[in-house]
Design a protein around this motif. Structure first.
Motif, mmCIF file in Angstrom:
data_model
loop_
_atom_site.group_PDB
_atom_site.id
_atom_site.type_symbol
_atom_site.label_atom_id
_atom_site.label_comp_id
_atom_site.label_asym_id
_atom_site.label_seq_id
_atom_site.Cartn_x
_atom_site.Cartn_y
_atom_site.Cartn_z
ATOM 1 N N ALA A 240 0.679 -1.007 0.056
ATOM 2 C CA ALA A 240 -0.076 -0.111 -0.034
ATOM 3 C C ALA A 240 0.954 1.286 -0.158
ATOM 4 N N VAL A 241 1.944 1.236 0.698
ATOM 5 C CA VAL A 241 2.891 2.331 0.916
ATOM 6 C C VAL A 241 3.560 2.550 -0.500
ATOM 7 N N THR B 195 9.775 -2.906 9.460
ATOM 8 C CA THR B 195 10.472 -3.960 9.034
ATOM 9 C C THR B 195 9.593 -5.166 8.672
ATOM 10 N N THR B 196 9.555 -5.653 7.376
ATOM 11 C CA THR B 196 8.797 -6.801 7.198
ATOM 12 C C THR B 196 9.941 -7.919 6.663
ATOM 13 N N ASP B 197 9.527 -8.354 5.385
ATOM 14 C CA ASP B 197 10.663 -9.124 4.588
ATOM 15 C C ASP B 197 11.835 -8.130 4.199
ATOM 16 N N THR B 198 11.461 -6.784 4.146
ATOM 17 C CA THR B 198 12.411 -5.874 3.895
ATOM 18 C C THR B 198 12.696 -5.089 5.003
ATOM 19 N N PRO B 199 13.966 -4.376 5.278
ATOM 20 C CA PRO B 199 14.040 -3.627 6.055
ATOM 21 C C PRO B 199 13.149 -2.292 6.222
ATOM 22 N N GLY B 200 12.874 -1.785 7.300
ATOM 23 C CA GLY B 200 11.940 -0.765 7.233
ATOM 24 C C GLY B 200 12.583 0.819 7.191
ATOM 25 N N GLY C 35 11.712 9.592 1.773
ATOM 26 C CA GLY C 35 13.102 9.083 2.247
ATOM 27 C C GLY C 35 13.560 7.680 2.149
ATOM 28 N N TYR C 36 12.495 6.934 2.525
ATOM 29 C CA TYR C 36 12.738 5.414 2.403
ATOM 30 C C TYR C 36 12.939 4.976 0.908
ATOM 31 N N PHE C 37 12.055 5.438 -0.067
ATOM 32 C CA PHE C 37 12.156 5.000 -1.582
ATOM 33 C C PHE C 37 13.102 5.430 -2.192
ATOM 34 N N THR C 38 13.789 6.471 -1.706
ATOM 35 C CA THR C 38 14.912 7.029 -2.533
ATOM 36 C C THR C 38 16.369 6.684 -1.799
ATOM 37 N N SER C 39 16.236 5.887 -0.571
ATOM 38 C CA SER C 39 17.231 5.401 -0.130
ATOM 39 C C SER C 39 17.935 3.958 -0.719
ATOM 40 N N GLU C 40 19.079 3.745 -0.414
ATOM 41 C CA GLU C 40 19.592 2.675 -1.177
ATOM 42 C C GLU C 40 18.779 1.150 -0.631
ATOM 43 N N ILE C 41 18.515 1.203 0.333
ATOM 44 C CA ILE C 41 17.787 -0.044 0.898
ATOM 45 C C ILE C 41 16.409 -0.014 0.176
ATOM 46 N N GLY C 42 15.467 1.242 0.181
ATOM 47 C CA GLY C 42 14.404 1.285 -0.452
ATOM 48 C C GLY C 42 14.392 1.065 -1.821
ATOM 49 N N ALA C 43 15.449 1.505 -2.445
ATOM 50 C CA ALA C 43 15.586 1.573 -3.832
ATOM 51 C C ALA C 43 15.773 -0.011 -4.604
ATOM 52 N N THR C 44 16.672 -0.627 -3.620
ATOM 53 C CA THR C 44 17.252 -1.960 -4.180
ATOM 54 C C THR C 44 16.711 -3.155 -3.334
ATOM 55 N N GLN C 45 16.105 -2.997 -2.201
ATOM 56 C CA GLN C 45 15.448 -4.150 -1.485
ATOM 57 C C GLN C 45 14.010 -4.002 -1.581
ATOM 58 N N ALA C 46 13.318 -3.095 -1.424
ATOM 59 C CA ALA C 46 11.752 -2.634 -1.437
ATOM 60 C C ALA C 46 11.199 -2.593 -2.883
ATOM 61 N N LEU C 47 12.025 -2.037 -3.760
ATOM 62 C CA LEU C 47 11.784 -1.907 -5.009
ATOM 63 C C LEU C 47 12.519 -2.769 -6.131
ATOM 64 N N GLU C 48 11.916 -2.961 -7.324
ATOM 65 C CA GLU C 48 12.855 -3.724 -8.323
ATOM 66 C C GLU C 48 14.055 -2.708 -8.906
ATOM 67 N N GLN D 116 5.806 -9.253 -8.310
ATOM 68 C CA GLN D 116 7.070 -8.890 -8.546
ATOM 69 C C GLN D 116 6.963 -7.270 -7.972
ATOM 70 N N LYS D 117 8.153 -6.930 -7.579
ATOM 71 C CA LYS D 117 8.247 -5.388 -7.115
ATOM 72 C C LYS D 117 8.079 -4.382 -7.931
ATOM 73 N N THR D 118 7.677 -3.176 -7.428
ATOM 74 C CA THR D 118 7.646 -2.082 -8.385
ATOM 75 C C THR D 118 9.255 -1.488 -8.772
ATOM 76 N N TRP D 119 9.251 -0.964 -9.848
ATOM 77 C CA TRP D 119 10.598 -0.464 -10.140
ATOM 78 C C TRP D 119 10.804 0.683 -9.623
ATOM 79 N N ALA D 120 12.275 0.765 -9.460
ATOM 80 C CA ALA D 120 12.822 1.646 -8.765
ATOM 81 C C ALA D 120 13.213 2.761 -10.123
#
Length: 176
Positions: free
Chosen positions: A6-7, A57-62, A140-153, A171-175
């Motif tokens: 959802a986020v 934090t779920t299956d990816t870091p928070g 901030g999350y989705f532009t971080s390295e963790i958000g872009a590489t682990q939460a997004l494709e 499949q994850k959403t693309w970064a």
């Protein structure tokens, strides 16, 4: 659909309507050359805890693992005028004070269900603060390295453009 999905979808939908100061912050620009609110380590810790309730934090870091609080502090300092900073940090202080009133302890010491309850309460009691906090946390999350590489494709070296590439189930959403 879980909270993380959802986020992600909200982040994509909101992408075109982010506030100009936030867009400037993502681009690394400094809009505020005037005075700024000096943040304390306690405020940063509190920001990290609130951000981690918004994107846990779920299956990816928070958000906390991604360092979203550092993004929030920098963007507030560099891109928002002092009056907006004062309102934002007053909302953060109010959340902590409300936690002390309701549970007898600060937000940081609360259990996760109590933190969730306090954030839900803030969604209605102080909507402007919550919306700004959610916007800053999400970006901030989705532009971080963790958000872009682990939460997004993420594809570090993109290949050819394929405007109708099919998504696979789950499949994850693309970064970007």
């Amino acid at each position: 659909m879980n909270r993380r999905e959802a986020v992600q979808r909200v982040a994509l939908l909101v992408g075109g309507v982010l506030s100009p100061p936030l867009i400037a912050g993502v681009m690394g620009q400094v809009l505020n050359t005037g005075p700024s609110v000096a943040t304390t380590a306690a405020q940063e810790t509190l920001l990290a805890e609130v951000a981690d309730i918004i994107i846990p934090t779920t299956d990816t870091p928070g958000a906390k693992a991604a360092g979203a609080e550092k993004f929030i502090v920098r963007v507030m300092r560099d891109c928002f005028v002092k009056e907006d900073q004062d309102k934002f940090y007053a909302g953060l202080a109010k959340l902590d004070a409300d936690s002390k009133t309701k549970y007898g302890k600060g937000f940081i010491e609360l259990s996760t269900p109590e933190k969730n309850e306090m954030v839900k309460q803030t969604m209605t009691a102080d909507k402007p603060f919550f919306l700004r906090m959610k916007e800053l946390t999400t970006v901030g999350y989705f532009t971080s390295e963790i958000g872009a590489t682990q939460a997004l494709e993420y594809l570090p070296i993109p290949g050819r453009f394929d405007g109708s590439a099919p998504y696979k189930p789950g499949q994850k959403t693309w970064a970007i």
